[in-house]
Write a protein that holds these residues in place. Structure first.
Motif, PDB file in Angstrom:
ATOM      1  N   UNK A 177       6.880  -6.936  39.585  1.00  0.00           N
ATOM      2  CA  UNK A 177       7.450  -7.935  40.087  1.00  0.00           C
ATOM      3  C   UNK A 177       6.767  -9.166  40.351  1.00  0.00           C
ATOM      4  N   UNK A 178       5.531  -8.980  41.094  1.00  0.00           N
ATOM      5  CA  UNK A 178       4.912 -10.270  41.781  1.00  0.00           C
ATOM      6  C   UNK A 178       3.847 -10.648  40.706  1.00  0.00           C
ATOM      7  N   UNK A 179       3.516  -9.989  39.670  1.00  0.00           N
ATOM      8  CA  UNK A 179       2.433 -10.449  38.771  1.00  0.00           C
ATOM      9  C   UNK A 179       3.160 -11.166  37.629  1.00  0.00           C
ATOM     10  N   UNK A 180       4.268 -11.502  37.780  1.00  0.00           N
ATOM     11  CA  UNK A 180       4.850 -11.964  36.565  1.00  0.00           C
ATOM     12  C   UNK A 180       5.207 -13.435  36.664  1.00  0.00           C
ATOM     13  N   UNK A 181       4.253 -14.134  37.360  1.00  0.00           N
ATOM     14  CA  UNK A 181       4.531 -15.608  37.271  1.00  0.00           C
ATOM     15  C   UNK A 181       3.586 -16.489  36.653  1.00  0.00           C
ATOM     16  N   UNK A 182       2.487 -15.997  35.901  1.00  0.00           N
ATOM     17  CA  UNK A 182       1.574 -16.853  35.479  1.00  0.00           C
ATOM     18  C   UNK A 182       1.731 -17.430  33.861  1.00  0.00           C
ATOM     19  N   UNK A 183       2.634 -16.274  33.280  1.00  0.00           N
ATOM     20  CA  UNK A 183       2.677 -16.652  31.679  1.00  0.00           C
ATOM     21  C   UNK A 183       4.225 -16.630  31.364  1.00  0.00           C
ATOM     22  N   UNK A 216       8.528  -6.197  54.160  1.00  0.00           N
ATOM     23  CA  UNK A 216       7.614  -7.139  55.010  1.00  0.00           C
ATOM     24  C   UNK A 216       6.653  -7.602  53.981  1.00  0.00           C
ATOM     25  N   UNK A 217       6.359  -6.894  52.804  1.00  0.00           N
ATOM     26  CA  UNK A 217       5.701  -7.433  51.708  1.00  0.00           C
ATOM     27  C   UNK A 217       6.464  -8.751  50.883  1.00  0.00           C
ATOM     28  N   UNK A 218       7.647  -8.678  50.996  1.00  0.00           N
ATOM     29  CA  UNK A 218       8.687  -9.580  50.046  1.00  0.00           C
ATOM     30  C   UNK A 218       8.347 -10.961  51.201  1.00  0.00           C
ATOM     31  N   UNK A 219       8.611 -10.714  52.532  1.00  0.00           N
ATOM     32  CA  UNK A 219       8.482 -11.911  53.221  1.00  0.00           C
ATOM     33  C   UNK A 219       7.155 -12.833  53.202  1.00  0.00           C
ATOM     34  N   UNK A 220       6.009 -12.111  53.054  1.00  0.00           N
ATOM     35  CA  UNK A 220       4.663 -12.565  53.258  1.00  0.00           C
ATOM     36  C   UNK A 220       4.392 -13.258  52.080  1.00  0.00           C
ATOM     37  N   UNK A 221       4.760 -12.471  51.000  1.00  0.00           N
ATOM     38  CA  UNK A 221       4.222 -12.939  49.397  1.00  0.00           C
ATOM     39  C   UNK A 221       5.196 -14.064  49.040  1.00  0.00           C
ATOM     40  N   UNK A 222       6.356 -14.197  49.562  1.00  0.00           N
ATOM     41  CA  UNK A 222       7.383 -15.489  49.158  1.00  0.00           C
ATOM     42  C   UNK A 222       6.537 -16.649  50.019  1.00  0.00           C
ATOM     43  N   UNK A 274      17.855  -9.890  46.081  1.00  0.00           N
ATOM     44  CA  UNK A 274      17.939  -8.549  46.656  1.00  0.00           C
ATOM     45  C   UNK A 274      19.559  -8.370  47.058  1.00  0.00           C
ATOM     46  N   UNK A 275      20.340  -9.242  47.184  1.00  0.00           N
ATOM     47  CA  UNK A 275      21.812  -8.874  47.490  1.00  0.00           C
ATOM     48  C   UNK A 275      22.516  -8.541  45.913  1.00  0.00           C
ATOM     49  N   UNK A 276      22.002  -9.276  44.961  1.00  0.00           N
ATOM     50  CA  UNK A 276      22.765  -9.096  43.791  1.00  0.00           C
ATOM     51  C   UNK A 276      21.571  -8.647  42.543  1.00  0.00           C
ATOM     52  N   UNK A 277      20.908  -9.562  42.036  1.00  0.00           N
ATOM     53  CA  UNK A 277      19.732  -9.252  41.209  1.00  0.00           C
ATOM     54  C   UNK A 277      19.153 -10.713  40.810  1.00  0.00           C
ATOM     55  N   UNK A 278      17.579 -10.446  40.545  1.00  0.00           N
ATOM     56  CA  UNK A 278      17.199 -11.650  40.387  1.00  0.00           C
ATOM     57  C   UNK A 278      17.429 -12.474  39.107  1.00  0.00           C
ATOM     58  N   UNK A 279      17.969 -12.025  38.189  1.00  0.00           N
ATOM     59  CA  UNK A 279      18.219 -12.750  37.007  1.00  0.00           C
ATOM     60  C   UNK A 279      19.557 -13.716  37.403  1.00  0.00           C
ATOM     61  N   UNK A 281      10.861 -17.606  43.992  1.00  0.00           N
ATOM     62  CA  UNK A 281      11.655 -16.908  44.722  1.00  0.00           C
ATOM     63  C   UNK A 281      12.298 -15.605  44.174  1.00  0.00           C
ATOM     64  N   UNK A 282      12.780 -16.061  42.821  1.00  0.00           N
ATOM     65  CA  UNK A 282      13.360 -14.808  42.005  1.00  0.00           C
ATOM     66  C   UNK A 282      12.375 -13.939  41.346  1.00  0.00           C
ATOM     67  N   UNK A 283      11.022 -14.185  41.393  1.00  0.00           N
ATOM     68  CA  UNK A 283      10.096 -13.349  40.711  1.00  0.00           C
ATOM     69  C   UNK A 283       9.639 -12.370  41.736  1.00  0.00           C
ATOM     70  N   UNK A 284       9.160 -12.992  42.937  1.00  0.00           N
ATOM     71  CA  UNK A 284       8.227 -12.130  43.771  1.00  0.00           C
ATOM     72  C   UNK A 284       8.825 -11.481  44.966  1.00  0.00           C
TER      73      UNK A 284
END
Length: 399
Positions: free
Chosen positions: A142-148, A383-389, A314-319, A343-346
């Motif tokens: 989920x979180x390493x999908x920002x670059x390309x 915890x991870x989601x809040x910090x990484x966002x 997190x309530x519905x789905x990121x797409x 927000x919708x990726x990480x």
């Protein structure tokens, strides 16, 4: 004995509950068009927009699936385990690197679907608990999908909206991506890896069952990555590499080819989701999203877009969260749109349904006999989601 740890050679034919939900979603979308809730003109425009994306998704999943059947991921994973020389901390860094590169260059669903069973099997060969390696795949999927653009379907949508070339997109997202990987790596170590034994027994080397198709698959993946780096069309290069690998299997390992290679589940899900979100957007969702996100192109607008996208994911789905948010952000607010993308990726880490990658990962864990402690999963992921966002949005604002 040669054991194939990639995708199952003979997948079950029965449709699972998740498959019926995907089909139902498409049926609801088509029904909305049929009864006029979504005008045909709008539905056609949506179809024209997503058709190239569906072609790309189909091609890159076929490429990744055949690479798994050629045991490319198995060989790399075991060699990384050997390269770590029995040191848990070194294996941790290599696992993070492997999952990050797989997600970046071969799409987050590749990491979730194909890398998860390989990493679990590798952990068992080394006598380690499989959960830390499994969590590495799902969080970095989920979180390493920002670059390309190829890393995530939402990236393709955003790239087209802000009219950036792949390398321009990568330059804009490089600092947020680096921040995301650092934060997630730290969370993985604290929550899952540090309790592993400091040393383990490295496994024996793994040899692919068919060296010719292994080399062909390795070459196809290398050409695909090189094509992206030099700026070739991601649609063309993915289709050419997938087709070339299919030909190699036809000649050298025909028995591994089957119709199950076609990722119809993902294509049905994406098509249905876009139709349903477009319909709901016309009947109130867009007004609600506009109120939450606003139209400020500055820091406040970026933060609101990222927070709204992450929470709704997190309530519905990121797409659907991305599609609904994108529809209300002014076309000139490029940084705000990238904030929504972040927000919708990480952030979709907390609930199992927050992203398709997490749902697919959970299925693979279940099939491999790995029990996921869901209360712990939700707590550590929150915890991870809040910090990484927070870290990635800050990186975007200063980049």
């Amino acid at each position: 004995m040669q054991v194939q740890e990639g995708a199952a050679k003979h997948p079950a034919r029965r449709l699972a509950l998740l498959d019926w939900l995907r089909i139902g979603l498409l049926a609801v979308g088509l029904l909305a068009v049929a009864v006029g809730l979504l005008p045909w003109r709008d539905a056609r425009a949506t179809g024209e927009r997503i058709l190239p994306l569906l072609v790309f998704l189909g091609a890159v999943i076929v490429l990744a699936e055949l690479a798994a059947r050629a045991q490319v991921f198995d060989v790399i994973a075991v060699r990384l385990t050997i390269l770590a020389r029995g040191h848990n901390a070194v294996l941790f860094l290599l696992a993070v690197l492997f999952a990050t590169l797989t997600t970046t260059f071969l799409n987050l669903d590749t990491t979730a679907v194909l890398l998860t069973p390989v990493m679990i099997a590798t952990a068992r060969r080394a006598g380690l608990a499989p959960l830390p390696l499994a969590m590495t795949t799902v969080w970095l999927a989920n979180t390493a999908s920002l670059l390309l653009p190829v890393s995530n379907l939402t990236n393709l949508l955003a790239m087209n909206r802000v009219r950036l070339e792949p390398l321009e997109f990568a330059a804009r997202m490089a600092l947020p991506q680096a921040a995301a990987v650092v934060v997630v790596a730290a969370s993985l170590w604290v929550f899952y890896w540090r309790r592993n034994p400091a040393r383990y027994e490295p496994p024996a080397p793994f040899r692919p069952h068919n060296r010719v198709v292994f080399l062909a698959a390795s070459a196809a993946c290398a050409v695909f990555i090189a094509g992206i780096v030099v700026g070739l069309s991601i649609y063309v290069v993915s289709a050419v590499c997938a087709a070339g690998l299919v030909v190699a299997f036809l000649v050298f390992d025909r028995g591994e080819l089957s119709w199950s290679l076609v990722p119809w589940r993902l294509l049905v899900f994406v098509t249905g989701l876009f139709l349903v979100v477009d319909t709901v957007g016309r009947h109130g969702l867009s007004d609600w999203m506009s109120t939450l996100i606003g139209t400020d192109p500055g820091t406040e607008g970026v933060v609101r877009a990222a927070a709204t996208g992450g929470a709704l994911s997190n309530v519905l789905n990121n797409l659907p969260a991305y599609v609904a948010g994108e529809a209300v952000i002014p076309t000139g607010n490029h940084t705000q749109l990238l904030g929504l993308l972040i927000g919708t990726n990480v952030a979709p880490l907390i609930t199992p349904w927050a992203s398709l990658a997490t749902l697919l990962w959970a299925e693979r864990c279940r099939a491999a006999g790995v029990s996921v402690p869901w209360p712990r999963f939700v707590a550590t992921s929150a915890v991870t989601a809040v910090v990484v966002l927070a870290a990635t949005v800050a990186a975007l604002l200063v980049s």
